[in-house]
Structure formats: structure tokens, C-alpha cells
Design a protein around this motif. Structure first.
Motif, short mmCIF file in Angstrom:
data_model
loop_
_atom_site.label_atom_id
_atom_site.label_comp_id
_atom_site.label_asym_id
_atom_site.label_seq_id
_atom_site.Cartn_x
_atom_site.Cartn_y
_atom_site.Cartn_z
N GLY A 179 -5.22 1.02 -6.40
CA GLY A 179 -5.60 2.26 -5.33
C GLY A 179 -6.34 1.79 -4.10
N GLY A 180 -5.40 2.21 -2.92
CA GLY A 180 -6.06 2.03 -1.55
C GLY A 180 -6.40 3.14 -0.78
N GLY A 181 -7.02 4.02 -1.67
CA GLY A 181 -7.38 5.22 -0.89
C GLY A 181 -8.73 4.99 -0.45
N PRO A 182 -9.61 5.96 0.19
CA PRO A 182 -10.74 5.74 0.94
C PRO A 182 -11.78 4.71 0.13
CG PRO A 182 -9.98 7.82 1.20
CD PRO A 182 -8.95 7.38 0.39
N VAL A 204 0.58 2.16 -3.78
CA VAL A 204 2.11 2.72 -3.47
C VAL A 204 2.52 2.92 -2.08
CG1 VAL A 204 2.15 3.43 -6.06
CG2 VAL A 204 1.39 5.11 -3.98
N SER A 205 1.42 3.46 -1.48
CA SER A 205 1.78 3.74 0.15
C SER A 205 1.81 2.64 1.06
CB SER A 205 0.83 4.75 0.48
OG SER A 205 0.73 4.63 2.14
N ASP A 206 2.84 2.22 1.72
CA ASP A 206 3.04 1.10 2.48
C ASP A 206 2.03 1.17 3.55
OD1 ASP A 206 5.05 -0.02 1.11
OD2 ASP A 206 6.55 1.00 2.42
N GLN A 207 1.63 2.33 4.27
CA GLN A 207 0.68 2.68 5.26
C GLN A 207 -0.73 2.05 4.79
OE1 GLN A 207 1.02 3.40 8.73
NE2 GLN A 207 -0.90 2.74 8.78
N ARG A 208 -0.95 2.51 3.60
CA ARG A 208 -2.27 2.33 2.89
C ARG A 208 -2.21 0.87 2.80
NH1 ARG A 208 -4.99 7.40 -0.20
NH2 ARG A 208 -5.22 8.64 1.60
N THR A 321 -9.29 7.68 11.00
CA THR A 321 -7.86 7.73 11.44
C THR A 321 -7.85 9.11 12.15
OG1 THR A 321 -7.34 8.94 9.04
CG2 THR A 321 -6.67 6.55 9.42
N SER A 322 -8.72 10.13 12.24
CA SER A 322 -8.56 11.05 13.13
C SER A 322 -9.99 11.78 13.15
CB SER A 322 -7.70 12.35 12.20
OG SER A 322 -7.76 13.45 12.98
N ARG A 341 -1.04 12.44 3.37
CA ARG A 341 -1.99 11.83 2.72
C ARG A 341 -1.85 10.15 3.06
NH1 ARG A 341 -1.67 8.63 -1.70
NH2 ARG A 341 -3.64 8.31 -3.09
N ASP A 342 -0.57 9.75 3.36
CA ASP A 342 -0.33 8.31 3.71
C ASP A 342 -0.95 8.09 5.13
OD1 ASP A 342 0.97 8.23 1.46
OD2 ASP A 342 3.02 8.04 2.24
N LYS A 343 -0.86 8.98 5.82
CA LYS A 343 -1.38 8.54 7.20
C LYS A 343 -2.74 8.32 7.27
CE LYS A 343 -0.17 10.96 10.90
NZ LYS A 343 0.32 12.30 11.74
N HIS A 344 -3.52 9.10 6.52
CA HIS A 344 -4.90 9.11 6.86
C HIS A 344 -6.07 8.46 5.93
CE1 HIS A 344 -4.98 11.94 10.23
NE2 HIS A 344 -3.85 12.71 9.54
#
Ligand SMILES: [Zn+2]
Length: 353
Positions: A179-182, A204-208, A321-322, A341-344
Motif C-alpha cells: 500500500g503506497g498511500g500516505p 496499484v497506482s502508477d503515480q503512487r 501534493t497541493s 486519489r492517484d494524484k495526491h
């Protein structure tokens, strides 16, 4: 003064409320930057869960509550009897409140208090406001030159610091973070700071995945297209990782974290769960695996994280990210974290903007 308050599921408003009074043993803080956390989103989408709907045992507060439990700020006023803090000091706030007399507290684990409360969840004391009053021991000093936006990232990093401390990190060469969330990304940074050589992330998210590499992951695998467990085994002489961290909150992630460790390896569960996951007890017995939980943080974790950032061992700046204004908290904060979700990773509210 302004306060961004949670009124119920899908309902956040910037309200005008009375400015809080600083009493004995307390400090009044002018919040600078406030992060939005996964648990905030959880309340917004499915709550009230942690937010009290009847008067809270510790604070007496209930809906609507002021949000904001990941924040930094500047001391505006110091209450009677407070030592070690003065007007103008920069601080990060330790949000978890405990009763001090339940069985967990008596056992020395206030982070597992039976009456757990939170600044930013349990009353009108929260970071998403022009002023907040907190018990002085919850205001942790930041060095004078410590950037206040980075100060808002200290709390999520303490959660990761505690999770890593729960594992046998001293002897670990390889760690798997699922899991690559915060929180997963915070765990990656702490593992790097604590000297773990190989840090593998499943996300699962490429950006993360890109964020994970930026923040210290040595290998990143996407479970949608790659066999993460097979890849971990091939990186470890078919053994498996020494330690793993479950930061996804889904069954498939939990399975990956458990299957990715070696004989007598350790999985630390950091994620929060909507559905109860199934554990393969036969696998735990057969390979003598350890499964541990990690809740919030312990005394000393804020100071340890602040030291690690000040000394350059952790640089969490890419997590931001913002930055938005308080009035934008619902549209550009909560809704952006849900729909993009993926962007931030971390959206910070700049209170004075
Ligand atoms: Zn307690």
C-alpha cells in the motif's frame, strides 16, 4: 473565528464559532498548516465512526466537531503553570487524548486507551480553525527554522515511526510495504531512515509507485500486473522479507503482506479496516510468523521524527501534493482526495492563506 466542522456524512462547513479560552496547563495555538488524513475521509464518506454522536468521555464534545488532527502552528498564548513553551514557538500537535486510568493506560499504552479521543475529531478543538487550545503536553516543540508545512507531516510520520518500532527493524535487511498511500509512503521513509537496505513497495497506482521511489523504495511492484510475492522471494534468495507492513486495508494486500515474509518474519498491521480480513492461521503456524498491530504513536515518537527531519534523515516534502485555503477544504480537499486519489498524497490547508 472560522472552524471547518464535520456535521455528519458528506457534510463539512466552515462555521463561525467562539474563540477558545486558554486555561491553566494549556496553550493557545494559531494553526499554520493542516493535513487531511485517510481517517478524515473515512468519516466524510462513511461516518460518523470515531466522531462522537453523544458527549465524548474525555472532551464532552460531540457532532459537529472541528476537524484537523495533523497540524503545525505557532503558540499565541501560554496558560498558567506551563513550562518549556513560550509565545511564538513553533509546534506540531500530538492529537491522541487518553483518560490515564483505563486498563490500557495503566499498562503504559495510552495510544490504546479504552476512551481514546482526538484533537480534531472529538470536540471543537481541531487544527482546521483560526485558533485551537490544547493541553501543553500535546504541543511538541519544533526547531525555530523547521518549516511549518513540513510540521504538518510530523503526525502521520509518527504513526509510521511507531509501526516500524513495533517490528524487529534492527535486524531487518529487507522490508515489504503493501500500500503506497500516505501511511505506506511514511513507512518507506522511516524504514530508510532506520537503515533498512531493501525496501519493496506493492502499490496499484502508477503515480503512487513513482512517489514511493522518490521517497526511498528500492523496488516497486504493481500487483495488478506483477506477482509481488514471487518477486520478493526472488530478491531474497527464496526466503521472503524479514518484515512487512500492511498499509492497504484490503484482503489481497493483507495476503501479500503475510505471504511475502520469511519463516519467523513479522507482519505489522497499520491500516484501518472496514471489513474484517481473513488470516491463514495454518500459514502462521507452519512458518512461525508474527502478526502485530500498531496504533497511532507513543511518547517520544514526535521528538524522534522531528529529529530525523531536522537532521535530514527524512525529507517528506515530496508528500505535499497541493496546498489550499480553508474555504476550499471540501471541494479541493476532501473531494479531490476521493476523485483524484492517484494524484495526491497529502493535501495541506494553509490556514492563513
Ligand atoms: Zn485509557
Amino acid at each position: 473565528m472560522r472552524a471547518a466542522r464535520f456535521h455528519g456524512r458528506g457534510d463539512i462547513r466552515v462555521d463561525q464559532i467562539d474563540e477558545p479560552v486558554c486555561e491553566e496547563g494549556q496553550v493557545k495555538i494559531r494553526p499554520a498548516f493542516v493535513g487531511i488524513c485517510g481517517s478524515d475521509l473515512h468519516e466524510y464518506l462513511a461516518g460518523p465512526i470515531v466522531v462522537p454522536t453523544t458527549p465524548h468521555a474525555l472532551t464532552g464534545g460531540q457532532l459537529p466537531v472541528t476537524l484537523g488532527h495533523e497540524f503545525s502552528g505557532t503558540i499565541e498564548e501560554v496558560g498558567q503553570g506551563v513550562i518549556g513553551l513560550k509565545v511564538g514557538d513553533r509546534v506540531a500537535v500530538k492529537p491522541n487524548l487518553s483518560d490515564g486510568n483505563c486498563s490500557s493506560c495503566a499498562f503504559g499504552r495510552p495510544n490504546c486507551c479504552r476512551n481514546l479521543g482526538f484533537i480534531g475529531f472529538s470536540s471543537n478543538a481541531g487544527g482546521l480553525s483560526d485558533y485551537v487550545v490544547v493541553p501543553a503536553k500535546h504541543a511538541i516543540s519544533l526547531p525555530d527554522t523547521f518549516p511549518l508545512d513540513i510540521g504538518a507531516l510530523v503526525e502521520p510520520l509518527t504513526v509510521a515511526w511507531h509501526a516500524v518500532d513495533r517490528s524487529p527493524v534492527q535486524t531487518a535487511k529487507t522490508a515489504l510495504v503493501v500500500g503506497g498511500g500516505p501511511i505506506g509512503l511514511a513507512v518507506v521513509q522511516v524504514l530508510k531512515a532506520r537503515g533498512v537496505k531493501t525496501i519493496i513497495v506493492a502499490e496499484v497506482s502508477d503515480q503512487r509507485c513513482v512517489y514511493a521511489q522518490t521517497l526511498g523504495a528500492t523496488h516497486v511492484f504493481n500487483p495488478l500486473t506483477e506477482n509481488v510475492v514471487a518477486n520478493v522471494r526472488s530478491l531474497t534468495g527464496h526466503a521472503g522479507a524479514d518484515i512487512s507492513f500492511e498499509c492497504s486495508g484490503v484482503q489481497a494486500g493483507f495476503d501479500t503482506a503475510m505471504n511475502g515474509i520469511r519463516v519467523r518474519g513479522t507482519t505489522v498491521i497499520v491500516s484501518l479496516w472496514e471489513k474484517k480480513p481473513v488470516i491463514d492461521a495454518f500459514d502462521v503456524v507452519s512458518y512461525e510468523k508474527h502478526v502485530l498491530g500498531a496504533a497511532i504513536c507513543e511518547d517520544g515518537d514526535f521528538e524522534a521524527v522531528i529529529d530525523a527531519i531536522a537532521s535530514g534523515k527524512i525529507n517528506p516534502e515530496p508528500m505535499i501534493t497541493s496546498k489550499i485555503r480553508m474555504e476550499e477544504v471540501e471541494e479541493k480537499g476532501f473531494k479531490a482526495l476521493i476523485s483524484e486519489r492517484d494524484k495526491h498524497v497529502k493535501i495541506l490547508i494553509d490556514i492563513e492563506a
